[in-house]
Design an enzyme around this catalytic site. Structure first.
Site, PDB file in Angstrom:
ATOM      1  CG  HIS A 127      -8.885 -30.037 -37.478  1.00 57.68           C
ATOM      2  ND1 HIS A 127      -9.459 -29.483 -36.368  1.00 57.68           N
ATOM      3  CD2 HIS A 127      -7.869 -29.200 -37.823  1.00 57.68           C
ATOM      4  CE1 HIS A 127      -8.815 -28.353 -36.037  1.00 57.68           C
ATOM      5  NE2 HIS A 127      -7.841 -28.171 -36.911  1.00 57.68           N
ATOM      6  CD  GLU A 360      -9.345 -24.508 -33.469  1.00 57.01           C
ATOM      7  OE1 GLU A 360      -8.512 -23.626 -33.771  1.00 57.01           O
ATOM      8  OE2 GLU A 360      -9.534 -25.521 -34.164  1.00 57.01           O
TER       9      GLU A 360
HETATM   10  C1  PNW Z   1      -6.569 -23.008 -36.482  1.00 52.66           C
HETATM   11  N1  PNW Z   1      -4.395 -17.969 -39.871  1.00 52.66           N
HETATM   12  O1  PNW Z   1      -5.780 -22.777 -37.593  1.00 52.66           O
HETATM   13  C2  PNW Z   1      -6.762 -24.502 -36.548  1.00 52.66           C
HETATM   14  O2  PNW Z   1      -8.082 -24.937 -36.458  1.00 52.66           O
HETATM   15  C3  PNW Z   1      -5.853 -25.264 -35.655  1.00 52.66           C
HETATM   16  O3  PNW Z   1      -5.631 -26.520 -36.232  1.00 52.66           O
HETATM   17  C4  PNW Z   1      -4.574 -24.481 -35.401  1.00 52.66           C
HETATM   18  O4  PNW Z   1      -3.603 -25.198 -34.730  1.00 52.66           O
HETATM   19  C5  PNW Z   1      -4.983 -23.249 -34.636  1.00 52.66           C
HETATM   20  O5  PNW Z   1      -5.949 -22.494 -35.352  1.00 52.66           O
HETATM   21  C6  PNW Z   1      -3.831 -22.330 -34.283  1.00 52.66           C
HETATM   22  O6  PNW Z   1      -3.225 -21.848 -35.462  1.00 52.66           O
HETATM   23  C7  PNW Z   1      -5.465 -21.547 -38.093  1.00 52.66           C
HETATM   24  O7  PNW Z   1      -3.267 -17.890 -40.421  1.00 52.66           O
HETATM   25  C8  PNW Z   1      -4.273 -21.451 -38.765  1.00 52.66           C
HETATM   26  O8  PNW Z   1      -5.188 -16.997 -39.815  1.00 52.66           O
HETATM   27  C9  PNW Z   1      -3.915 -20.276 -39.367  1.00 52.66           C
HETATM   28  C10 PNW Z   1      -4.777 -19.181 -39.276  1.00 52.66           C
HETATM   29  C11 PNW Z   1      -5.983 -19.285 -38.610  1.00 52.66           C
HETATM   30  C12 PNW Z   1      -6.323 -20.480 -38.018  1.00 52.66           C
END
Ligand code: PNW
Length: 454
Positions: A127, A360
């Site tokens: 991760h 998630e």
């Molecule tokens: C996911 N976007 O990240 C991750 O798997 C987690 O670690 C994170 O905390 C969670 O979603 C919430 O953000 C993302 O910009 C980060 O599209 C950014 C994006 C998507 C997923």
């Protein structure tokens, strides 16, 4: 007589797994404890100007030391399962070479604590906390990283698979490649050329496939292997056959270098044509490795991508959200509960996935503690209720979703957004490390207890 409106509406199948999700760098802290090596997120977050307010994961939720307390939070919710990640630099401080037994010991203790409390561990192997020593040699630009990842994956699963029966190789290949090596907004903060980024994506899916093979070779028989991918959650603008068909095509094309190549072993013609001379360099053998058979798939879903039928050569068009489209506290989390109906349905059909997890789903909220000491995150409750209703709709039609992991158990280090964007169903006071259940925790607890939404 009680007013109606409560009851057994929207019941989930018996045995449906309710969980929460976290990731090592976002919750653990203790970055110097027990011989942990440096990761690219230590370097990036300590580089001025890269994260909100210069926030780092040095302390985060201090979960490395408070994991027992956090397992009790899970138990109080009635969780069946928990998704957490293993920090590669705790296991191999230099990425390769000599393992650090103290790092593994930590995860042995965490796993034992979860099992002793009746919670099934689902472990993610990557991760985003790549050992800095590997980045110094090119990181995911180098195939050597793909090979090192497989070696690490085999090592961990050899030691934990007597108790951990489900592993996810990678979390969101699309996010860590595009943001880390494309826009440069995540670690390691590089802005490569289009060709450079395409090769990084290829090395990442290759590492995923090599890891699957290494796990099969070293884990206890019957260990289940999958991945967690942030697929583009295509959602037809109107539920008519032509738009649904367009969404199905978009599911392949929009996820071409990530989930689609992992599931099918092919880069689509449209993807290769679009990249032209910038397409990644690969062999037929690579494609076989990349598509090594998985036991399950995980998808992380936060927001919809609306798709409509079109006369374009691809047969579909993406419909961007207008400026007035509602979103959660993070502007990128546009609200579209039906994404949790369409994405699982289309993904399992198109790729013939036998077992799917929502690895998630969740949202940020501008949480504030009331003087009475509670957090009334009605927007998060609204978000969860509506998304879960759509998940239920799919499950009741037979979409093979086996479980749901809410992001996240705790407010934590939200990458470049630092501690400003809270995603937890428990509020964390980052000065005292006190955890307080929010209204959303009470909501989720009821859902789990009833195995239903109403
Ligand atoms: C996911 N976007 O990240 C991750 O798997 C987690 O670690 C994170 O905390 C969670 O979603 C919430 O953000 C993302 O910009 C980060 O599209 C950014 C994006 C998507 C997923």
């Amino acid at each position: 007589e009680a007013p109606s409106g409560a009851g057994s509406a929207h019941k989930f199948p018996e045995g449906f797994l309710w969980g929460s999700a976290t990731a090592s760098y976002q919750v653990e802290g203790a970055v110097h404890a027990d011989g942990r090596g440096v990761s690219i997120w230590d370097t990036f977050s300590h580089t001025p100007g890269k994260t909100f307010d210069g926030d780092t994961g040095d302390v985060a939720d201090d979960d490395y030391r408070r994991y027992k307390e956090d397992v009790q939070l899970m138990k109080a919710l009635g969780l069946h399962t928990c998704r957490f990640s293993i920090a590669w630099p705790r296991i191999f401080p230099e990425g390769t070479g000599a393992p650090n037994p103290k790092g593994l010991d930590h995860y042995n203790r965490v796993v034992d604590e979860l099992l002793a409390n009746g919670i099934q561990p689902y472990a993610t192997l990557y991760h985003w906390d790549l050992p800095q020593a590997l980045e110094d040699k090119g990181g995911w630009q180098s195939r050597a990283t793909s090979e090192a990842f497989a070696h690490y994956a085999g090592y961990v699963t050899a030691h934990l698979s007597d108790r951990v029966r489900h592993f996810m190789t990678t979390n969101e290949i699309s996010t860590f490649t595009e943001l880390g090596y494309g826009t440069g907004t995540h670690a390691p903060g590089l802005k490569l050329s289009r060709a450079g980024l395409a090769q990084v994506c290829h090395n990442a899916v290759l590492g995923q496939g090599l890891a699957v093979q290494a796990i099969r070779a070293s884990a206890r028989p019957g260990t289940k292997v999958g991945l967690a991918e942030n697929i583009i959650a295509v959602t037809p603008v109107v539920n008519t056959p032509e738009h649904i068909q367009a969404a199905a095509i978009a599911m392949r094309e929009e996820n071409a270098p990530y989930m689609n190549v992992v599931q099918t072993g092919e880069y689509t013609d449209a993807y290769l044509k679009r990249l032209g001379a910038d397409a990644p360099k690969f062999t037929p053998e690579d494609l076989k490795t990349i598509s090594s058979k998985l036991d399950f798939a995980g998808i992380n879903i936060y927001q919809p991508t609306y798709v409509r039928a079109s006369d374009s050569p691809e047969g579909y068009a993406i419909v961007p959200p207008p400026a007035s489209y509602p979103h959660m506290y993070s502007p990128w989390i546009t609200i579209g509960p039906e994404a949790l109906y369409w994405a699982p349905k289309l993904a399992t059909q198109i790729w013939n996935i036998p077992e799917l997890y929502i690895t998630e789903n969740g949202a940020s909220s501008a949480d504030v503690m009331t003087p009475e000491g509670t957090v009334l995150d009605t927007d998060r409750v609204m978000y969860l209720r509506n998304y879960l209703t759509q998940l239920h709709r799919g499950v009741s039609e037979g979409v093979p979703v086996k479980g749901y992991f809410l992001w996240s158990l705790l407010d934590n280090y939200e990458w470049a957004d630092g501690y400003e964007k809270r995603f937890g169903i428990h509020y964390v006071d980052f000065k005292t490390q006190k955890r307080t259940p929010k209204l959303s925790a009470a909501f989720y607890k009821e859902v789990i207890a009833r195995n239903a939404l109403g």
